[in-house]
Scaffold this motif. Structure first.
Motif, PDB file in Angstrom:
ATOM      1  N   ILE A 431       0.822  -1.217   0.000  1.00 18.67           N
ATOM      2  CA  ILE A 431       0.000   0.000   0.000  1.00 18.67           C
ATOM      3  C   ILE A 431       0.849   1.257   0.000  1.00 18.67           C
ATOM      4  N   TRP A 432       1.827   1.338   0.908  1.00 13.59           N
ATOM      5  CA  TRP A 432       2.642   2.548   0.995  1.00 13.59           C
ATOM      6  C   TRP A 432       3.600   2.706  -0.186  1.00 13.59           C
ATOM      7  N   PRO A 433       4.460   1.711  -0.483  1.00 13.94           N
ATOM      8  CA  PRO A 433       5.450   1.950  -1.536  1.00 13.94           C
ATOM      9  C   PRO A 433       4.889   1.904  -2.950  1.00 13.94           C
ATOM     10  N   ARG A 434       3.934   1.028  -3.215  1.00 19.39           N
ATOM     11  CA  ARG A 434       3.477   0.833  -4.590  1.00 19.39           C
ATOM     12  C   ARG A 434       2.230   1.658  -4.914  1.00 19.39           C
ATOM     13  N   MET A 435       1.283   1.665  -4.007  1.00 18.93           N
ATOM     14  CA  MET A 435       0.011   2.317  -4.295  1.00 18.93           C
ATOM     15  C   MET A 435       0.047   3.805  -3.959  1.00 18.93           C
ATOM     16  N   PHE A 436       0.383   4.132  -2.709  1.00 16.42           N
ATOM     17  CA  PHE A 436       0.320   5.537  -2.308  1.00 16.42           C
ATOM     18  C   PHE A 436       1.416   6.358  -2.961  1.00 16.42           C
ATOM     19  N   LEU A 437       2.675   5.959  -2.790  1.00 13.95           N
ATOM     20  CA  LEU A 437       3.769   6.729  -3.395  1.00 13.95           C
ATOM     21  C   LEU A 437       3.695   6.689  -4.917  1.00 13.95           C
ATOM     22  N   GLY A 438       3.067   5.655  -5.449  1.00 14.65           N
ATOM     23  CA  GLY A 438       2.888   5.569  -6.892  1.00 14.65           C
ATOM     24  C   GLY A 438       1.693   6.343  -7.403  1.00 14.65           C
ATOM     25  N   GLY A 439       0.972   7.013  -6.487  1.00 14.74           N
ATOM     26  CA  GLY A 439      -0.166   7.826  -6.899  1.00 14.74           C
ATOM     27  C   GLY A 439      -1.332   7.032  -7.445  1.00 14.74           C
ATOM     28  N   GLN A 440      -1.530   5.817  -6.947  1.00 25.08           N
ATOM     29  CA  GLN A 440      -2.626   4.967  -7.418  1.00 25.08           C
ATOM     30  C   GLN A 440      -3.878   5.250  -6.601  1.00 25.08           C
ATOM     31  N   PHE A 441      -4.497   6.405  -6.853  1.00 24.66           N
ATOM     32  CA  PHE A 441      -5.684   6.808  -6.114  1.00 24.66           C
ATOM     33  C   PHE A 441      -6.922   6.727  -6.993  1.00 24.66           C
ATOM     34  N   ARG A 442      -8.088   6.644  -6.341  1.00 23.23           N
ATOM     35  CA  ARG A 442      -9.373   6.757  -7.039  1.00 23.23           C
ATOM     36  C   ARG A 442     -10.182   7.845  -6.345  1.00 23.23           C
ATOM     37  N   THR A 443      -9.839   9.105  -6.624  1.00 23.60           N
ATOM     38  CA  THR A 443     -10.557  10.230  -6.054  1.00 23.60           C
ATOM     39  C   THR A 443     -11.645  10.696  -7.020  1.00 23.60           C
ATOM     40  N   ILE A 444     -12.590  11.457  -6.521  1.00 24.36           N
ATOM     41  CA  ILE A 444     -13.635  12.001  -7.392  1.00 24.36           C
ATOM     42  C   ILE A 444     -13.041  12.805  -8.551  1.00 24.36           C
ATOM     43  N   PRO A 445     -12.078  13.718  -8.294  1.00 21.51           N
ATOM     44  CA  PRO A 445     -11.549  14.524  -9.416  1.00 21.51           C
ATOM     45  C   PRO A 445     -10.850  13.709 -10.485  1.00 21.51           C
ATOM     46  N   ASN A 446     -10.043  12.714 -10.102  1.00 26.76           N
ATOM     47  CA  ASN A 446      -9.317  12.002 -11.156  1.00 26.76           C
ATOM     48  C   ASN A 446     -10.170  10.937 -11.841  1.00 26.76           C
ATOM     49  N   VAL A 447     -11.198  10.407 -11.152  1.00 24.12           N
ATOM     50  CA  VAL A 447     -12.062   9.398 -11.768  1.00 24.12           C
ATOM     51  C   VAL A 447     -13.098  10.038 -12.681  1.00 24.12           C
ATOM     52  N   PHE A 448     -13.664  11.166 -12.250  1.00 27.95           N
ATOM     53  CA  PHE A 448     -14.784  11.754 -12.988  1.00 27.95           C
ATOM     54  C   PHE A 448     -14.434  13.041 -13.732  1.00 27.95           C
ATOM     55  N   TRP A 449     -13.390  13.747 -13.301  1.00 24.65           N
ATOM     56  CA  TRP A 449     -13.105  15.049 -13.916  1.00 24.65           C
ATOM     57  C   TRP A 449     -11.828  15.060 -14.744  1.00 24.65           C
ATOM     58  N   GLY A 450     -11.090  13.968 -14.730  1.00 23.92           N
ATOM     59  CA  GLY A 450      -9.878  13.897 -15.526  1.00 23.92           C
ATOM     60  C   GLY A 450      -8.646  14.525 -14.900  1.00 23.92           C
ATOM     61  N   TRP A 451      -8.712  14.845 -13.598  1.00 26.16           N
ATOM     62  CA  TRP A 451      -7.551  15.411 -12.916  1.00 26.16           C
ATOM     63  C   TRP A 451      -6.512  14.311 -12.700  1.00 26.16           C
ATOM     64  N   SER A 452      -5.323  14.731 -12.301  1.00 25.12           N
ATOM     65  CA  SER A 452      -4.308  13.763 -11.895  1.00 25.12           C
ATOM     66  C   SER A 452      -4.661  13.235 -10.504  1.00 25.12           C
TER      67      SER A 452
END
Length: 481
Positions: A431-452
Motif C-alpha cells: 500500500i505505501w510503496p506501490r500504491m500511495f507513493l505511486g499515486g494509485q488513487f481513485r478520487t472524485i476529481p481524477n475518476v470523474f473530472w480527468g484530474w491527476s
C-alpha cells in the motif's frame, strides 16, 4: 477523572462539521467496482432495477461471489446493501438515461467499469458513507455524555471514523463498516433513551430497533454482535416503570421486525420463499459448508493474527486502539459507566471471537481484519473514557496515536483497502510503496473530472483542512464567549 455524565450536549456546529468531514472523507475515495463483493451487490441492484428480477445471470461471469439455485445465479450476500443501493441505481439510470444493456457486459470492460463506478460511488454516498458519518456524530454525543468532556467525545468519534479501517471500508459496498456504524447508532439511541430527562424515549427505542434489525439485514452475522446490545438495553431499562418498559421494548422489537421486512421481500422475490439465504448456494467456496456457513469455533492463533499479525492485524492499521483496553478499565471502575464498560468489553470480545471462528477469517483481498470491524464500534466508546481520564502527557500520547492512525488510514482509504491476499505485510510492502507513493488513487476529481490522482488528493486535503479550521475557529470563539 471522568466527570459526572451529562444528558444534553450543546451546539450543532461541531456535530455538523464532524458529519461533513467524515462523509466527505468516505465519498472522496473509492474502491475497485469489479471487486467481487462490490460487484455482486451492484449486479443484484441493477438486475432488480432494470428487470424486476434478482437473478444475476447476465453478470455471473463477472464475479466469483455468487450463489446458484435451480440453474440460475444470484447474489450470495445478505441483501441489505443491495437494497440501499437499489433506489440509487434506479435514480442514476433515470438521470443518465442509460442501462446496463447499453454497455458491454464483460469483466473489466471500459464501458462496464464506467457504468458500475458511477452507480457504486453514488450508492456509497447514500449508504456506507452516510451511516459512518452518522455514527461519528452519535459517538461525539455519547462520548461527551458519559464523560462530561466534549473533547473525549470528539476523540472517540475521530478514532472510530477516520483512525481505523472503518474509513477505508466505508468507501466500498461491503457490509462491515455499515454494521459497525449501526451498532454505534443503536448503542447511542439506547443510552439517550434511558437518560432521566430523555425527551423522546419511544423515538430512541425505534432507532435502536431499526439499527439492530437493519444490521442483520446487511450482514446476518450481526445477530451475534447485536445480542450484547439488546441485553444491555434490557438492563438499562430495568428501573423504568413496568408500563414504560413494556412500551419501549415493544417499540424496539416492532422496529427491528419492520427492518426485516425488506429481507423477507427480497428472499421471496429472489427465491420464492422467505426461508432461503443466498449463502446456502455459494459457488466455489467449499469452506462455507463447514459449521454454520463457515463458522466453527474460535482459534487462538487466528485471534492473534487478527489483532497483531502483520498481514491482517488490527493494531497495525489502527494503533489508536492500543488505548482501548485502558479506556475499558476506566469505564468499569466508575459506577455510572460500569454497564457501558461491560457492554463495550462483551461486544468487542464477541466480534473478535466471531472473526476467529470464520473459515475465511482473513477476508481474501483486504487491508486489516474486515470481519472484525464491528468490534471497533464497542472499542471506540472506551477511547472517550481514556481521553477523559488521561493527564496532560497521556493526552499527548493519545493525540499522537490518533494522528498516526488517521494518517495510516488516509493512505489506505486513498490507495487500497483491498490489498492482495498473498502479500504478507500489505501496509509496508504494497500500500505505501506501490500504491500511495505511486499515486494509485481513485478520487472524485481524477475518476470523474480527468484530474491527476495527486491533484485529487491535494484538493481533498484542502477541503478537509478547511472543515477542521472552521471547527477550531468555532471552538475558540465558544471558549472566549
Amino acid at each position: 477523572m471522568i466527570a459526572e455524565p451529562v444528558t444534553r450536549t450543546r451546539g450543532w456546529h461541531l456535530p455538523a462539521l464532524l458529519f461533513a468531514l467524515v462523509w466527505l472523507s468516505c465519498v472522496w475515495f473509492g474502491s475497485w467496482p469489479f471487486n467481487p463483493n462490490n460487484a455482486t451487490r451492484l449486479f443484484a441492484a441493477i438486475a432488480i432495477a432494470e428487470t424486476g428480477d434478482a437473478r444475476i445471470d447476465d453478470f455471473a461471469d463477472m464475479t466469483i461471489d455468487k450463489a446458484r439455485f435451480d440453474g440460475h445465479f444470484y447474489m450470495d450476500k445478505a441483501p441489505g446493501i443491495t437494497l440501499m443501493a437499489l433506489p440509487v441505481v434506479v435514480a442514476t439510470n433515470l438521470v443518465t438515461g442509460e442501462s446496463s444493456s447499453q454497455v458491454q457486459r464483460v469483466s473489466m470492460g471500459t464501458g462496464m467499469d464506467r457504468f458500475l463506478t458511477l452507480r457504486m460511488r453514488v450508492a456509497i454516498a447514500f449508504s456506507t458513507a452516510l451511516l459512518t458519518a452518522l455514527a461519528a456524530v452519535a459517538l461525539l454525543d455519547l462520548g461527551t455524555g458519559i464523560t462530561g468532556n466534549r473533547a473525549a467525545g470528539l476523540f472517540a468519534a475521530l478514532g472510530f471514523a477516520l483512525g481505523t479501517p472503518v474509513w477505508g471500508w466505508s468507501t466500498t459496498l461491503f457490509g462491515h463498516a455499515p454494521v459497525a456504524a449501526l451498532l454505534v447508532l443503536a448503542i447511542w439511541a439506547i443510552w439517550r433513551g434511558t437518560q432521566g430527562d430523555a425527551r423522546a424515549p419511544r423515538r430512541c427505542a425505534a432507532i435502536a430497533g431499526l439499527s439492530l434489525g437493519w444490521a442483520v439485514v446487511i450482514e446476518h452475522g450481526a445477530l451475534l454482535t447485536a445480542l450484547p446490545v439488546a441485553i444491555w438495553a434490557l438492563w438499562r431499562s430495568r428501573d423504568l416503570p413496568l408500563r414504560t418498559r413494556l412500551t419501549l421494548n415493544g417499540v424496539a422489537v416492532a422496529a427491528g421486525l419492520a427492518a426485516l421486512i425488506p429481507l423477507i421481500a427480497y428472499n421471496v422475490l429472489a427465491f420464492g420463499t422467505p426461508f432461503r439465504l443466498g449463502y446456502s448456494g455459494v459457488v466455489g467456496f467449499e469452506g462455507m459448508q463447514q459449521g454454520l456457513f463457515g463458522l466453527t469455533y474460535p482459534k487462538p492463533d487466528v485471534l492473534w493474527e487478527i489483532l497483531f499479525g502483520a498481514r491482517r492485524g488490527l493494531l497495525w492499521v489502527a494503533p489508536v486502539l492500543l488505548l482501548a483496553p485502558f479506556g475499558l478499565v476506566v469505564l468499569l471502575r466508575h459506577r455510572m459507566t460500569r454497564d457501558i464498560g461491560m457492554l463495550a468489553a462483551a461486544g468487542a470480545i464477541v466480534a473478535l471471537l466471531y472473526n476467529a471462528s470464520y473459515i475465511y477469517w482473513d477476508g481474501g483481498n483486504a487491508t486489516g481484519p474486515r470481519h472484525a470491524l464491528p468490534a471497533i464500534a464497542f472499542l471506540a466508546i472506551a477511547l472517550a473514557a481514556l481521553w477523559a481520564s488521561a493527564d496532560r502527557w497521556e493526552r499527548w500520547i493519545g493525540a499522537g496515536l490518533l494522528v498516526a492512525s488517521i494518517a495510516i488510514n488516509l493512505v489506505i482509504a486513498a490507495s487500497e483497502i483491498l490489498a492482495p491476499a498473498a502479500i504478507a505485510d500489505p501496509l509496508r510492502d504494497h500500500i505505501w510503496p506501490r500504491m500511495f507513493l505511486g499515486g494509485q488513487f481513485r478520487t472524485i476529481p481524477n475518476v470523474f473530472w480527468g484530474w491527476s490522482p495527486w491533484s485529487g488528493l491535494y484538493l481533498y486535503l484542502t477541503l478537509a483542512a478547511a472543515i477542521v479550521g472552521v471547527a477550531v475557529a468555532h471552538q475558540l470563539r465558544t471558549i472566549r464567549d
